[in-house]
Structures are given as C-alpha cells and as structure tokens.
Design a protein around this motif. Structure first.
Motif, PDB file in Angstrom:
ATOM      1  N   CYS A 208      30.201  55.755  49.714  1.00 53.15           N
ATOM      2  CA  CYS A 208      31.545  56.101  50.197  1.00 53.15           C
ATOM      3  C   CYS A 208      32.372  54.875  50.558  1.00 53.15           C
ATOM      4  CB  CYS A 208      31.453  57.062  51.385  1.00 53.15           C
ATOM      5  SG  CYS A 208      30.531  56.424  52.793  1.00 53.15           S
ATOM      6  N   THR A 209      31.740  53.725  50.721  1.00 45.01           N
ATOM      7  CA  THR A 209      32.472  52.544  51.165  1.00 45.01           C
ATOM      8  C   THR A 209      33.190  51.842  50.008  1.00 45.01           C
ATOM      9  OG1 THR A 209      30.827  52.245  52.897  1.00 45.01           O
ATOM     10  CG2 THR A 209      32.235  50.377  52.444  1.00 45.01           C
TER      11      THR A 209
ATOM     12  N   PRO B 231      34.473  52.708  46.988  1.00 50.49           N
ATOM     13  CA  PRO B 231      35.729  53.199  46.401  1.00 50.49           C
ATOM     14  C   PRO B 231      36.956  52.941  47.277  1.00 50.49           C
ATOM     15  CG  PRO B 231      34.031  54.894  46.298  1.00 50.49           C
ATOM     16  CD  PRO B 231      33.483  53.784  47.135  1.00 50.49           C
ATOM     17  N   VAL B 232      36.727  52.848  48.592  1.00 53.57           N
ATOM     18  CA  VAL B 232      37.848  52.672  49.514  1.00 53.57           C
ATOM     19  C   VAL B 232      38.016  51.211  49.928  1.00 53.57           C
ATOM     20  CG1 VAL B 232      38.732  53.300  51.808  1.00 53.57           C
ATOM     21  CG2 VAL B 232      37.591  55.022  50.393  1.00 53.57           C
ATOM     22  N   VAL B 233      36.913  50.597  50.297  1.00 52.30           N
ATOM     23  CA  VAL B 233      36.976  49.233  50.829  1.00 52.30           C
ATOM     24  C   VAL B 233      36.975  48.187  49.714  1.00 52.30           C
ATOM     25  CG1 VAL B 233      35.598  47.547  52.124  1.00 52.30           C
ATOM     26  CG2 VAL B 233      35.945  49.826  53.052  1.00 52.30           C
TER      27      VAL B 233
ATOM     28  N   CYS C 194      22.288  37.399  57.539  1.00 55.03           N
ATOM     29  CA  CYS C 194      23.063  38.638  57.465  1.00 55.03           C
ATOM     30  C   CYS C 194      24.569  38.385  57.666  1.00 55.03           C
ATOM     31  CB  CYS C 194      22.529  39.550  58.566  1.00 55.03           C
ATOM     32  SG  CYS C 194      23.482  41.015  58.915  1.00 55.03           S
TER      33      CYS C 194
ATOM     34  N   PRO D  18      26.565  45.384  60.027  1.00 53.80           N
ATOM     35  CA  PRO D  18      25.990  46.525  60.744  1.00 53.80           C
ATOM     36  C   PRO D  18      26.227  46.472  62.262  1.00 53.80           C
ATOM     37  CG  PRO D  18      24.364  45.533  59.272  1.00 53.80           C
ATOM     38  CD  PRO D  18      25.518  44.584  59.362  1.00 53.80           C
ATOM     39  N   VAL D  19      26.584  45.296  62.756  1.00 54.98           N
ATOM     40  CA  VAL D  19      26.735  45.121  64.197  1.00 54.98           C
ATOM     41  C   VAL D  19      28.161  45.450  64.645  1.00 54.98           C
ATOM     42  CG1 VAL D  19      26.531  43.376  66.034  1.00 54.98           C
ATOM     43  CG2 VAL D  19      24.961  43.319  64.112  1.00 54.98           C
TER      44      VAL D  19
ATOM     45  N   GLY E  21      30.174  48.002  64.679  1.00 55.72           N
ATOM     46  CA  GLY E  21      30.454  49.181  65.500  1.00 55.72           C
ATOM     47  C   GLY E  21      29.888  49.080  66.912  1.00 55.72           C
TER      48      GLY E  21
ATOM     49  N   MET F  41      28.880  36.106  63.609  1.00 54.00           N
ATOM     50  CA  MET F  41      27.880  35.974  62.535  1.00 54.00           C
ATOM     51  C   MET F  41      28.569  35.654  61.218  1.00 54.00           C
ATOM     52  SD  MET F  41      25.431  39.196  63.605  1.00 54.00           S
ATOM     53  CE  MET F  41      24.225  39.106  62.270  1.00 54.00           C
TER      54      MET F  41
ATOM     55  N   PHE G 166      33.479  43.456  53.105  1.00 52.24           N
ATOM     56  CA  PHE G 166      34.331  43.853  54.229  1.00 52.24           C
ATOM     57  C   PHE G 166      34.415  42.710  55.240  1.00 52.24           C
ATOM     58  CE2 PHE G 166      35.390  45.929  58.200  1.00 52.24           C
ATOM     59  CZ  PHE G 166      36.404  46.796  57.802  1.00 52.24           C
TER      60      PHE G 166
ATOM     61  N   ARG H  43      37.695  40.803  53.741  1.00 52.11           N
ATOM     62  CA  ARG H  43      38.706  41.523  54.518  1.00 52.11           C
ATOM     63  C   ARG H  43      38.840  41.019  55.945  1.00 52.11           C
ATOM     64  NH1 ARG H  43      40.205  47.151  52.101  1.00 52.11           N
ATOM     65  NH2 ARG H  43      40.130  47.825  54.245  1.00 52.11           N
TER      66      ARG H  43
ATOM     67  N   ILE I 126      43.298  42.988  44.804  1.00 53.06           N
ATOM     68  CA  ILE I 126      42.740  43.601  46.014  1.00 53.06           C
ATOM     69  C   ILE I 126      42.104  42.548  46.933  1.00 53.06           C
ATOM     70  CG2 ILE I 126      41.060  45.319  46.879  1.00 53.06           C
ATOM     71  CD1 ILE I 126      43.306  46.638  45.362  1.00 53.06           C
TER      72      ILE I 126
END
Ligand code: SF4
Ligand code: SF4
Lengths: 154, 276
Positions: free
Chosen positions: B9-10, B12-14, B180, B184-185, B187, B196, B220, B224, B262
């Motif tokens: 799901c990530t 296609p959008v991000v 890394c 993952p951190v 949120g 990081m 991301f 981004r 993009i």
C-alpha cells in the motif's frame, strides 16, 4: 543506580516471554546487540541488552516504558548475537504484551487502527491518483474489507 | 516469465516513481507483470498484534493463487516470507488457505528477480548508456536480513553493488552502509528516526554523487524527508534514486518515463551529467 527488588519480580512475565521465544534464556549479556543497534546509537535509552535483562529478571515495569517500542526490526543484532537470541522477535513479543496491558504510543495505535479499518496504511487520494495518471499508472481506488481476516483471531 | 506484482500500500502512494520505473524496466526485460489487487502486508501492525499481521500477510499470499509474487517494497516481502514460515497448518486452515499452494509460491523482491532470474551477464549486455558516477547503495534491512530468509551474506551483501557496477558506476563504501533508514521508528519517536536518516546521509555526502535504494520505506526517509534530516545534519542535497530508475537510464529507457518528476531532492544536475 536503580535498586532492583526481587520480591517484585514477575515470574509470569518471564515465563510468557520464554513461551513466546525461549532463545532469550541463552543471553549471556555480552552487549553485542546493543553495540550493533542503530537506534541505540542515536538514543541510548533504547538498549536491547538491558531490555532482555529486565525481562529475564521479571521486571514488569519494562512494559510501560516508551523505549520498548523503538526497535526498528533491522535484524543487525540478531545476525551478530553469539547466542542465537532472536532479539527483534522478542521485542515484538514485548510490545504485543505491552499493548495487551494497555500501553501503546499514539502513532503506532493510529497505524494499527487505520490498517484494520481500511486494509491499507496509505490510501491513494484523488491528488495521488492524478500524479499516477500523469505517470501513466492506473488509479488505485480499491477498498478492502479485511474484517474477515481478523475473525476468529485470538 | 510472469509475476504477480504486489505493490503493497505504500509504494503506489509514496513512491509511484519506483513503481513506474520498475514496471518499465520489467517491460524492457520481458518480465510480464499482473497487478495484484490486495491489501496491506500486515507489517505496520506487527508491533501491536503479530498474529493479526501474519493473518494479513497470508491473506495476500492466498490472493496470489499460484502466480509467483514480485514485491517492490522490502518490508512487504519480509512480512510475506516471515508469515509463511510461521503459519501452522491449523492457522492456514482457519483462513481457508491451501497449504501446498502457499508453500510452493515464490515470493521475490524486484532486485532478486533482476539478480537471480535475469542475471548480471544478461543485464550487462543490455546496458546502452553507461553511468559513470559514484554511487552509495543502501540495501535496506529487509533485502538481506535475517540471513535465514535470504541468500545474501548478512554482513557483506553484494547483489546491489554488483547491479550498480554493471551500469558503469562505482559503488563506494561508507561507514553506516548496513544501517537502518529509521522509518519503522517514525511513528514512535520522530526525532530519533530523523537522526538515523541524517547520520546515514551525512556519511554518504562526501563519498558519492547519488544514493541508490530499493524500498519505498527507505525512499520516504532519504528522499521525501531529506529536508527534515537537514536540521540534524546541515545541508545534504543528495539525489536519491530507486535502482529501477538508475537501471532504466542505463538500459536506454527514455528518462521522462521513469518518474523523476516525483523525486523530492532535485535530480536535474545528475541527469545533466549522465545524459548526452
Ligand atoms: S548479543 Fe545476544 S547474548 Fe549478547 S547481550 Fe545481546 S541478546 Fe544477549
Ligand atoms: S533489530 Fe531492533 S534491537 Fe536489533 S539492532 Fe535493530 S533496532 Fe536494534
């Protein structure tokens, strides 16, 4: 230095963790995991060696600590642990337990609720779909009913 | 060769730039892709309830039927592989999934498809536009760790370095190469995750012209969020390309079809350097 009172030790916690993954009992506290950890490098409050020790000592207060949620599951520690402890797996067990006890950071809970409700973490907006169209990609508008997946889950 | 493309799901959008360039590259290499309509792989919910995450991943595998899967996001692939490893016959039964079909399925990442199915020799022969630049590759954790799931050396992986070098580039070594991206951190503690990201970009800054990645979660952070990382690291301005964009250029695919508009960090000076 903090005092540890063994009268408060929670054997049930230790046993639950072992049940989830008994590799934790092989830990001999060498600290290789901590030395390999990219989160520890920038935020020393997150110390996987210490967390493992706290679990083995049955220190229940570890469940309410915010730092336990910081493992990025990068597996750097696991590849280097001389004792074969499955560290990221244990950290996940720990956060799963913390959640059952009512502890969870807002951001993580938001993600969880979103995925359970919509089946996706990111859903394409009309703006996203315009961008996709300009690239020659199809629209992504699917909705997923994922409730069935969760039926009968423990 | 046919794969079901599981975008997760990530991406296609991000990272539609990753998706479009990977699809263009596959097209030019005669890899047929069928888009799989499926929900999230479950990765974001693992910290809260792992069994539910496993159920979601297995559901995705069930939707693939008997068509082998290709993922773009490394975290998706790790969720799918891990879930299959953990699934007991009873659990599969409860989800109405056929064990044999699930076990037979190949679950490959785009990079692995290039490296193992196509192979360096065949790819090398197709390079039309050698790209003479210094590149810092970031594998992303789930492209090769844990070693039990993949076929790479967990300390010294080399597939991505090899894939970059056949395009004519030099893959540089840098200090935090195996570390890394921090996504993952995010949120849990935004500043920790940005720090990081920033440290890695800082290591790359003097050593390479561009960074190459293979996962939309990493994209991301490095592309981004590079501007936010600058508040920890000072000016960075490092172009970040998905490997599919890089290979696409080297294969001679028209750059205007590889989604560069993009990319958040400007890639213009890099493109001017390598294009005639
Ligand atoms: S590397 Fe392994 S044995 Fe050493 S402290 Fe960490 S978990 Fe324990
Ligand atoms: S898996 Fe978790 S504990 Fe281990 S090195 Fe990575 S972030 Fe640290």
């Amino acid at each position: 230095m903090r005092e540890i009172n063994f009268r408060d030790a929670d054997n049930a916690l230790r046993d639950t963790v072992k049940e989830f993954d008994d590799t934790i009992t092989y830990c001999f506290q060498c600290g290789t995991c901590t030395a390999s950890c990219p989160v520890f490098e920038v935020y020393p409050d997150y110390n996987p060696r210490k967390i493992i020790r706290m679990l083995l000592l049955g220190m229940k207060e570890v469940l309410s600590e915010d730092f336990v949620w910081l493992c990025s599951s990068c597996y750097a520690c696991q590849e280097r642990c001389p004792q074969g402890v499955l560290i990221p797996h244990l950290m996940r067990a720990l956060t799963n337990m913390a959640f059952s006890e009512g502890y969870v950071p807002r951001g993580v809970l938001d993600q969880y609720q979103k995925v359970r409700k919509e089946g996706v973490l990111y859903r394409a907006s009309s703006y996203d779909n315009r961008k996709r169209k300009n690239l020659g990609l199809e629209k992504r508008t699917e909705e997923y009913d994922v409730s069935k997946i969760f039926e009968g889950q423990p | 060769m046919t794969y079901a493309l599981y975008t997760g799901c990530t991406t296609p959008v991000v990272a539609p730039n990753y998706e479009v360039s990977a699809r263009r590259v596959c097209e030019s290499l005669d890899i047929d892709l069928e888009l799989l309509h499926a929900p999230c792989c479950g990765n974001p919910i693992k910290p809260i309830r792992e069994t539910e995450a496993v159920a979601m991943a297995l559901h995705v595998l069930g939707l693939a039927g008997d068509t082998n899967l290709m993922t773009l996001c490394s975290a998706c692939r790790s969720s799918l592989l891990e879930a299959r490893e953990k699934a007991s016959p009873e659990f599969l039964d409860r989800l109405h999934l056929d064990e044999e079909t699930i076990q037979m399925l190949q679950i490959n990442h785009f990079i692995q498809v290039l490296y193992e199915d196509i192979g360096l020799n065949r790819l090398r022969k197709k390079i039309e536009r050698p790209l003479d630049v210094r590149v810092a590759v970031h594998y992303g954790c789930h492209l090769y760790r844990p070693a039990s799931l993949y076929r790479e050396d967990p300390e010294y992986p080399h597939s991505l370095d090899d894939l970059v070098e056949i395009c004519g580039a030099h893959s540089v070594s840098y200090r935090r190469k195996s570390m890394c991206c921090g996504s993952p951190v995010m949120g849990v503690n935004f500043d920790v995750s940005m720090e990081m990201t920033a440290r890695k970009l800082q290591d790359i800054k003097e050593k390479a012209d561009i960074m190459i990645i293979t996962c939309s979660g990493c994209g991301f952070m490095f592309d981004r969020k590079q501007k936010s990382a600058e508040s920890f690291a000072g000016e960075l301005n490092i172009p970040v390309l998905y490997y599919s964009q890089f290979l696409g250029l080297a294969l001679g695919i028209p750059p205007e079809t590889l989604g560069f508009e993009i990319n958040r960090v400007p890639v213009k000076s890099f493109l001017e350097k390598v294009l005639p």
